[in-house]
Design a protein around this motif. Structure first.
Motif, short mmCIF file in Angstrom:
data_model
loop_
_atom_site.label_atom_id
_atom_site.label_comp_id
_atom_site.label_asym_id
_atom_site.label_seq_id
_atom_site.Cartn_x
_atom_site.Cartn_y
_atom_site.Cartn_z
N GLU A 299 0.84 -1.20 0.00
CA GLU A 299 0.00 0.00 0.00
C GLU A 299 0.88 1.25 0.00
N ASN A 303 1.64 9.24 -3.48
CA ASN A 303 1.26 9.17 -4.89
C ASN A 303 2.07 8.13 -5.66
N ARG A 305 2.83 4.36 -7.31
CA ARG A 305 1.96 3.42 -8.02
C ARG A 305 2.80 2.32 -8.66
N TYR A 306 2.35 1.09 -8.51
CA TYR A 306 3.00 -0.05 -9.15
C TYR A 306 2.41 -0.23 -10.55
N CYS A 327 7.83 1.10 -10.49
CA CYS A 327 6.93 1.92 -9.67
C CYS A 327 7.09 3.38 -10.08
#
Length: 487
Positions: A299, A303, A305-306, A327
């Motif tokens: 998690e 900001n 993101r995977y 990422c």
């Protein structure tokens, strides 16, 4: 007492009799089952070796009409792959005559027919070269050369391609050997084994200068060819097609040895290929399980993101493999978390020696890393842009265009109306000005005006305020500003 004695004497005999009857019933059941399975699965009695051999030999040559059919089917398949249309590719495979030489090679090895083997190999080479050249010419001169998902799917073979080719070959040669060939099976195998799309992808890779694409597609084609030929060889042997006899016994023995050596030479790389692709599939399966238990559950607090579409699972051998994840964003995954993932990776038998690479936007925002991720995205965009994704992107573009259209200023109409309403106005200009208060960026519609000479400063101020209010009401935009400029 007598009754009891009699019962004691009778009972063992009855039990033995019932046990023997049970054994007989069980043996009868096994016999019936065996007979049923033999009737269902037996194929030798309904085989026509002579007709099957003639049909296979008739499909070997690539001359005249057959060569033109091949060229046309390659063009159709290339268009279908370029347009990412599965239906068009299937239609091309239905009319493609690619199977003939491959079946010929498998059959000739099985029945010791060196002449048919020679013709099959020659026509097989002609088939491959003609197909690759046709696809190359299409993609080289055609202006649209997008890397569609249909094309990219033919550059990385896996264990499923091996199984499809082998069982497709089994179905095809069994259908060919049956009295009254099953045409629907032949069409189905042509679609399932997908010989043509890899050859089209070879031409595509050569046309765009990507040798990796061409090599991967050719590898897939060779896998399909080997396992279709191997399936043909095994079925022909099982059906006991008559061997080709030669008058010279010495020549017969020599040809038999050559056929056996060639057959063994084909089966060895086939077995090696199957083993290698099987190990690669096991590696990717465990890698997906590992990712689902680590990065996919992580998690991000801010900001970060995977980007799962950019994940790369590369397997060369047990000592040369890696898992690379990307990422995006400014958030950095802590090093202790990544180390815990590496420790968990070692719990998987196929991943112990694999390297885990984590590319993070927050950790390394250098120009080189940005360029790398951009190139990676470009290489994967054909997979990302599915139909639904394209629709979403187009909808966003339409919304942006509509929004921009609403912001457009009808300057010609506005200038005409302003000149009629303000007699002291001598010139009017318009532009968008970008400004910021260091908290947000904003775009301001700015009108620049010039007034006639001879009017007082108070009059200019009043006229400017009046013009500003009119423009805001007229254009329904409270951001409009008016600025008086002097010569």
């Amino acid at each position: 007492m007598e009754n009891k004695f009699d019962q004691d004497n009778v009972s063992p005999t009855s039990n033995e009799g019932s046990g023997e009857e049970t054994k007989k019933d069980f043996k009868g059941f096994l016999g019936s089952t065996k007979k049923f399975l033999v009737e269902v699965l037996e194929i030798r009695s309904n085989t026509d070796p002579v007709a099957a051999k003639e049909a296979i030999i008739a499909d070997i040559p690539f001359k005249g009409h057959t060569s033109w059919i091949l060229v046309c089917s390659i063009f159709i398949a290339s268009v279908g792959l370029n347009a990412n249309s599965t239906a068009v590719v299937i239609g091309a495979m239905l009319i493609s005559p690619l199977m003939g030489p491959i079946l010929g090679m498998g059959m000739s090895l099985a029945i010791n027919d060196i002449d048919t083997l020679r013709r099959s190999v020659k026509n097989f080479v002609v088939m491959v070269v003609l197909s690759a050249v046709t696809a190359f010419l299409f993609f080289y001169f055609f202006p649209l050369r997008d890397e569609s998902s249909e094309l990219l799917a033919r550059t990385q073979p896996d264990i499923r391609d091996v199984l499809i080719a082998f069982f497709g070959g089994l179905a095809l040669v069994i259908a060919r050997a049956k009295k009254g060939t099953i045409a629907s099976v032949i069409f189905g195998v042509a679609i399932a084994t997908a010989l043509m799309p890899p050859l089209c992808t070879v031409g595509f890779g050569l046309a765009i200068g990507n040798v990796g694409y061409a090599a991967g597609a050719m590898y897939l084609f060779i896998i399909n060819t080997i396992f279709i030929g191997l399936a043909t060889f095994l079925v022909i042997k099982y059906l006991r097609f008559p061997m080709v006899r030669y008058a010279n016994s010495k020549r017969r023995r020599f040809i038999a040895r050559v056929a056996s050596i060639v057959g063994l030479a084909v089966m060895i790389p086939a077995g090696f290929t199957f083993y290698k692709v099987f190990k690669e599939s096991l590696f990717k399966k465990q890698a997906q399980e590992f990712l689902s238990e680590t990065i996919e559950l992580y998690e991000f607090k801010n900001n970060g993101r995977y980007v799962d579409n950019l994940t790369e699972l590369v397997y060369v051998n047990d000592d040369n493999a890696y898992i690379e994840i990307v990422c995006m964003g400014n958030e950095e995954i802590p090093e202790n978390v990544i180390n815990s993932w590496r420790n968990r990776k070692n719990n998987y038998s196929r991943l112990k020696n694999a390297e885990l690479r984590v590319l993070q936007g927050g950790k390394d925002d250098s120009e080189e890393k940005f360029n790398y991720i951009s190139e990676l995205y470009e290489s994967k965009k054909a997979e990302l842009l599915t139909k639904d994704e394209r629709i979403r992107v187009l909808e966003e573009e339409i919304a942006n265009l509509s929004k921009n259209a609403a912001l457009q200023i009808p300057f010609q109409d506005i200038s005409a109306e302003a000149r009629a309403n303000y007699e002291n106005l001598s010139a009017l200009g318009f532009s968008y000005r970008i400004q910021t208060d260091f908290n947000k960026l904003d775009t301001i519609p700015l009108f620049e005006v010039k007034w006639k000479d001879g009017i007082s400063a108070d009059q200019v101020q009043k006229e400017e305020a009046k013009l500003t209010n009119w423009l805001k009401i007229r254009l329904q935009n409270n951001k409009i500003q008016v600025k008086t400029v002097n010569d």
